[in-house]
Design an enzyme around this catalytic site. Structure first.
Site, mmCIF file in Angstrom:
data_model
loop_
_atom_site.group_PDB
_atom_site.id
_atom_site.type_symbol
_atom_site.label_atom_id
_atom_site.label_comp_id
_atom_site.label_asym_id
_atom_site.label_seq_id
_atom_site.Cartn_x
_atom_site.Cartn_y
_atom_site.Cartn_z
ATOM 1 N N CYS A 117 0.823 -1.223 0.000
ATOM 2 C CA CYS A 117 0.000 0.000 0.000
ATOM 3 C C CYS A 117 0.852 1.265 0.000
ATOM 4 O O CYS A 117 0.417 2.310 -0.462
ATOM 5 C CB CYS A 117 -0.935 0.009 1.203
ATOM 6 N N HIS A 267 -3.720 7.161 0.938
ATOM 7 C CA HIS A 267 -3.889 5.859 0.300
ATOM 8 C C HIS A 267 -5.321 5.418 0.581
ATOM 9 O O HIS A 267 -5.798 5.485 1.717
ATOM 10 C CB HIS A 267 -2.884 4.861 0.872
ATOM 11 N N ASN A 297 -9.856 -0.600 -2.680
ATOM 12 C CA ASN A 297 -8.449 -0.370 -2.358
ATOM 13 C C ASN A 297 -7.604 -0.976 -3.484
ATOM 14 O O ASN A 297 -7.593 -2.191 -3.666
ATOM 15 C CB ASN A 297 -8.145 -1.029 -1.010
HETATM 16 N N1 COA Z 1 -19.635 -9.235 4.786
HETATM 17 C C1 COA Z 1 -20.378 -9.492 5.872
HETATM 18 N N2 COA Z 1 -19.856 -9.818 7.071
HETATM 19 C C2 COA Z 1 -18.514 -9.848 7.169
HETATM 20 C C3 COA Z 1 -17.686 -9.597 6.075
HETATM 21 C C4 COA Z 1 -18.281 -9.270 4.852
HETATM 22 N N3 COA Z 1 -17.566 -8.987 3.735
HETATM 23 N N4 COA Z 1 -16.403 -9.703 6.481
HETATM 24 C C5 COA Z 1 -16.429 -10.031 7.780
HETATM 25 N N5 COA Z 1 -17.706 -10.130 8.213
HETATM 26 C C6 COA Z 1 -18.205 -10.437 9.533
HETATM 27 C C7 COA Z 1 -17.179 -11.175 10.365
HETATM 28 O O1 COA Z 1 -17.228 -12.559 10.120
HETATM 29 C C8 COA Z 1 -17.627 -10.829 11.768
HETATM 30 O O2 COA Z 1 -18.734 -11.637 12.112
HETATM 31 P P1 COA Z 1 -18.913 -12.191 13.616
HETATM 32 O O3 COA Z 1 -19.034 -10.987 14.478
HETATM 33 O O4 COA Z 1 -20.162 -12.994 13.512
HETATM 34 O O5 COA Z 1 -17.685 -12.994 13.885
HETATM 35 C C9 COA Z 1 -18.137 -9.390 11.659
HETATM 36 O O6 COA Z 1 -18.424 -9.203 10.261
HETATM 37 C C10 COA Z 1 -17.122 -8.354 12.090
HETATM 38 O O7 COA Z 1 -15.885 -8.685 11.528
HETATM 39 P P2 COA Z 1 -14.601 -7.828 11.784
HETATM 40 O O8 COA Z 1 -13.469 -8.390 10.994
HETATM 41 O O9 COA Z 1 -14.413 -7.641 13.272
HETATM 42 O O10 COA Z 1 -15.060 -6.457 11.142
HETATM 43 P P3 COA Z 1 -14.417 -5.047 11.292
HETATM 44 O O11 COA Z 1 -15.416 -4.137 11.826
HETATM 45 O O12 COA Z 1 -13.064 -5.077 11.899
HETATM 46 O O13 COA Z 1 -14.219 -4.659 9.761
HETATM 47 C C11 COA Z 1 -12.522 -4.456 8.118
HETATM 48 C C12 COA Z 1 -13.343 -5.404 8.952
HETATM 49 C C13 COA Z 1 -11.549 -5.259 7.279
HETATM 50 C C14 COA Z 1 -13.444 -3.670 7.194
HETATM 51 C C15 COA Z 1 -11.771 -3.473 9.031
HETATM 52 O O14 COA Z 1 -11.099 -4.155 10.062
HETATM 53 C C16 COA Z 1 -10.779 -2.633 8.298
HETATM 54 O O15 COA Z 1 -11.119 -1.887 7.422
HETATM 55 N N6 COA Z 1 -9.518 -2.702 8.663
HETATM 56 C C17 COA Z 1 -8.453 -1.961 7.988
HETATM 57 C C18 COA Z 1 -8.065 -2.738 6.819
HETATM 58 C C19 COA Z 1 -7.407 -1.957 5.763
HETATM 59 O O16 COA Z 1 -7.552 -0.784 5.621
HETATM 60 N N7 COA Z 1 -6.616 -2.660 5.004
HETATM 61 C C20 COA Z 1 -5.957 -2.125 3.899
HETATM 62 C C21 COA Z 1 -4.519 -2.167 4.043
HETATM 63 S S1 COA Z 1 -3.860 -0.617 4.335
#
Ligand code: COA
Length: 340
Positions: A117, A267, A297
């Protein structure tokens, strides 16, 4: 000493648009979850996931053609290429040499940057150092990715795969000693390798002895080795700390303040991360440019793709003070401060 001026910027994305509803046909997800957590509504994927024509280098080539057009330069004027990607056409060689051939450049040097990234910020910083030293005059800096071929579209991969999209952006940096042009004012780069596995793709990597296993044992490589994995919450927390640090550092290096800034291009990792930074730094909404809603992204491509669109839309004008910042896998992060 020379200054690095942006001569031209361009971008390119595959035509095929994939909406959140389209993804919900492949895995258990929905528009509401994706929009609420990431801000993403759609992304572009190449039409055929196994296409060997529309590759990462090809996307970079199309973006480079547009950047050259906007800079009134030709491929023959280039004397160096820096190509940032985490999804190269081949495991080796890198995409830099492929685009050298596609553009029909002379036998100029071509360097690949593997900083995910932050790849574009690293690539710009390298190009800037070469230009300032007088080594090269016109450098093509590309960020491009094809993510769609390598994502896990099963439920196990849904928190990663809904985020990423395909795309490319390119910048032509040119040497200038014009007193009225400032170009790149300051840069900083950082890394913290202890978090390498918090966001990574293990396959194919020498640490995992993959070739012996693949050749000798059927189904030896697991899905979490083949596909990217991410500790999303952990990445989020580090991103919202490191972004403000690197922005303030680059402003301080150039003797500028947040008030001086005309545009901040983060980014495009997650709209919620960008909004968090904007609030933390008290930046007006119109001074932060986001297009993740349309592209997802696109990793190394996200900053030049956003920069190119912001310029096209007239949101950045010549002379504006612009900050480009990134955080991602590695962990790596950094910023570029420039007068456009
Ligand atoms: N659709 C529906 N549900 C989903 C899902 C999707 N695409 N992906 C995960 N879930 C579910 C999970 O299984 C979890 O269910 P549970 O509570 O029953 O176990 C729930 O949603 C929450 O998951 P979690 O991973 O804790 O969600 P979150 O709020 O942390 O959001 C991201 C996930 C990835 C969106 C978030 O952590 C994020 O944006 N992180 C930064 C990542 C990033 O920017 N990466 C780029 C690199 S710089």
């Amino acid at each position: 000493m020379f200054k690095s001026i942006i001569a031209g910027v361009g971008h390119y994305v595959p035509e095929n648009i994939v909406t959140n509803d389209d993804l919900s046909k492949l895995m258990t997800t929905n528009d509401e979850w994706i929009t609420e957590r990431t801000g993403i509504k759609e992304r572009h994927y190449r039409k055929n996931r196994n296409d060997s024509e529309e590759t990462t280098a090809f996307l970079g080539f199309k973006a480079a053609e547009n950047a050259l057009k906007n800079s009134n330069l030709t491929a023959k004027d280039l004397d160096f290429i820096v190509f940032a990607t985490l999804s190269p056409d081949y495991f080796f060689p890198g995409c830099g040499v492929l685009i050298q051939e596609m553009l029909g450049c002379e036998t100029i040097g071509a360097l690949d940057v593997r900083n995910q990234c932050s790849g574009f910020v690293y690539a710009m910083s390298v190009a800037n150092a070469y230009i300032k030293s007088g080594e090269y005059k016109n450098i093509l800096v590309v960020g491009a990715e094809i993510h769609s071929f390598g994502l896990d579209f099963s439920d196990a991969g849904r928190s990663v795969s809904v985020i990423f999209g395909d795309g490319a952006g390119a910048v032509i940096l040119t040497a200038s000693n014009d007193e009225n042009k400032q170009g790149i004012l300051a840069t900083n780069l950082h890394s913290e390798g202890k978090y390498a596995e918090e966001l990574c793709n293990k396959f194919p990597g020498s640490k995992f002895g993959w070739s012996d296993r693949v050749l000798t044992e059927p189904n030896a490589v697991s899905a979490d080795e083949i596909y990217p994995t991410m500790n999303g919450n952990f990445v989020f927390k580090h991103a919202v700390t490191r972004f403000p640090e690197t922005i303030m550092e680059v402003l301080n290096s150039a003797g500028k303040t947040l008030e001086d800034l005309d545009m901040f291009i983060p980014h495009q990792a997650n709209l919620r991360i960008a909004q968090f930074i904007q609030k933390k730094l008290n930046l007006p909404e119109e001074k932060v440019f986001n297009n993740i809603q349309k592209y997802g992204n696109t990793t190394a491509a996200s900053i030049p793709l956003a920069l190119s669109e912001a310029i096209e839309k007239g949101k950045i004008k010549r002379g504006d003070l612009v900050c480009l910042s990134a955080f991602g896998s590695g962990f790596t992060w950094g910023s570029i401060l420039l007068e456009y």
